[in-house]
Design a protein around this motif. Structure first.
Motif, PDB file in Angstrom:
ATOM      1  N   ALA A  38      45.117  21.142  60.948  1.00 25.93           N
ATOM      2  CA  ALA A  38      44.468  21.009  59.598  1.00 25.93           C
ATOM      3  C   ALA A  38      43.606  22.094  59.084  1.00 25.93           C
ATOM      4  CB  ALA A  38      43.603  19.689  59.734  1.00 25.93           C
ATOM      5  N   ASP A  39      42.942  22.803  60.339  1.00 26.74           N
ATOM      6  CA  ASP A  39      42.193  23.914  60.113  1.00 26.74           C
ATOM      7  C   ASP A  39      43.163  25.233  59.960  1.00 26.74           C
ATOM      8  OD1 ASP A  39      42.888  23.683  62.625  1.00 26.74           O
ATOM      9  OD2 ASP A  39      41.228  24.871  63.388  1.00 26.74           O
ATOM     10  N   LEU A  40      44.186  25.174  60.219  1.00 23.29           N
ATOM     11  CA  LEU A  40      45.067  26.476  60.171  1.00 23.29           C
ATOM     12  C   LEU A  40      46.235  26.550  58.986  1.00 23.29           C
ATOM     13  CD1 LEU A  40      45.729  27.296  63.995  1.00 23.29           C
ATOM     14  CD2 LEU A  40      43.821  27.868  62.581  1.00 23.29           C
ATOM     15  N   LYS A  41      46.596  25.261  58.607  1.00 21.93           N
ATOM     16  CA  LYS A  41      47.870  25.160  57.797  1.00 21.93           C
ATOM     17  C   LYS A  41      47.620  25.841  56.451  1.00 21.93           C
ATOM     18  CE  LYS A  41      46.266  20.966  55.405  1.00 21.93           C
ATOM     19  NZ  LYS A  41      46.380  19.560  55.430  1.00 21.93           N
ATOM     20  N   ASN A  42      46.613  26.366  55.994  1.00 23.76           N
ATOM     21  CA  ASN A  42      46.196  26.948  54.475  1.00 23.76           C
ATOM     22  C   ASN A  42      46.307  28.531  54.751  1.00 23.76           C
ATOM     23  OD1 ASN A  42      46.177  24.810  53.122  1.00 23.76           O
ATOM     24  ND2 ASN A  42      44.035  24.372  53.448  1.00 23.76           N
ATOM     25  N   ILE A  43      46.497  29.010  55.925  1.00 22.05           N
ATOM     26  CA  ILE A  43      46.449  30.382  56.483  1.00 22.05           C
ATOM     27  C   ILE A  43      47.837  30.821  55.951  1.00 22.05           C
ATOM     28  CG2 ILE A  43      46.453  32.344  57.938  1.00 22.05           C
ATOM     29  CD1 ILE A  43      44.403  30.590  59.765  1.00 22.05           C
ATOM     30  N   PRO A  44      48.117  31.855  54.738  1.00 20.74           N
ATOM     31  CA  PRO A  44      49.250  32.110  54.527  1.00 20.74           C
ATOM     32  C   PRO A  44      50.317  32.885  55.711  1.00 20.74           C
ATOM     33  CG  PRO A  44      47.715  33.111  52.938  1.00 20.74           C
ATOM     34  CD  PRO A  44      47.111  32.461  54.266  1.00 20.74           C
ATOM     35  N   VAL A  45      51.488  32.356  55.835  1.00 23.56           N
ATOM     36  CA  VAL A  45      52.426  33.093  56.704  1.00 23.56           C
ATOM     37  C   VAL A  45      53.559  33.710  56.153  1.00 23.56           C
ATOM     38  CG1 VAL A  45      53.971  32.630  58.705  1.00 23.56           C
ATOM     39  CG2 VAL A  45      51.813  31.243  58.466  1.00 23.56           C
TER      40      VAL A  45
END
Length: 126
Positions: A72-79
């Motif tokens: 939840a806390d990392l899913k919005n970091i663009p990969v």
């Protein structure tokens, strides 16, 4: 807020070139030659952007990216998925990456794609 990018690639030449170029552009860069403990690594640095190689040891880029996108806390970091694989678009989609960059890449293209996903993320957050 400082601009931070985390690069996962097992090719030391790519890591050093990308680090040099991105630091010249004002990015704080952290690199990893494997994706062991990837969730902890990303949480410790909290980058604005992640560059993910397809052939990263030990699990590979698809599983590593999927793992991050489940948090939840990392899913919005663009990969940004990057690879020399000729099926990179399909692999990036399977991984759940935000975009992809084919290797070999032009250094201006690297800067442009990183700036774009970082700016898109900033716009969404505000």
């Amino acid at each position: 807020m400082s601009k931070r990018v985390l690069i996962f690639d097992d090719d030391v030449d790519i890591l050093s070139i990308c680090t040099y170029i991105l630091e010249e552009q004002g990015w704080e860069v952290q690199t990893s030659s494997h994706c062991n403990n990837i969730v902890e690594t990303v949480r410790a640095f909290m980058p604005q952007v992640i560059l993910m190689d397809n052939w990263i040891p030990d699990t590979g880029g698809v599983v590593a990216t999927q793992t991050l996108k489940k948090e939840a806390d990392l899913k919005n970091i663009p990969v940004i998925y990057f690879s020399a694989n000729n099926d990179i678009q399909s692999l990036a989609r399977q991984a759940g990456a935000d975009t992809y960059l084919e290797k070999p890449f032009d250094l201006n293209e690297l800067e442009a794609v990183i700036d774009k996903v970082a700016n898109d993320r900033e716009r969404i957050a505000s």
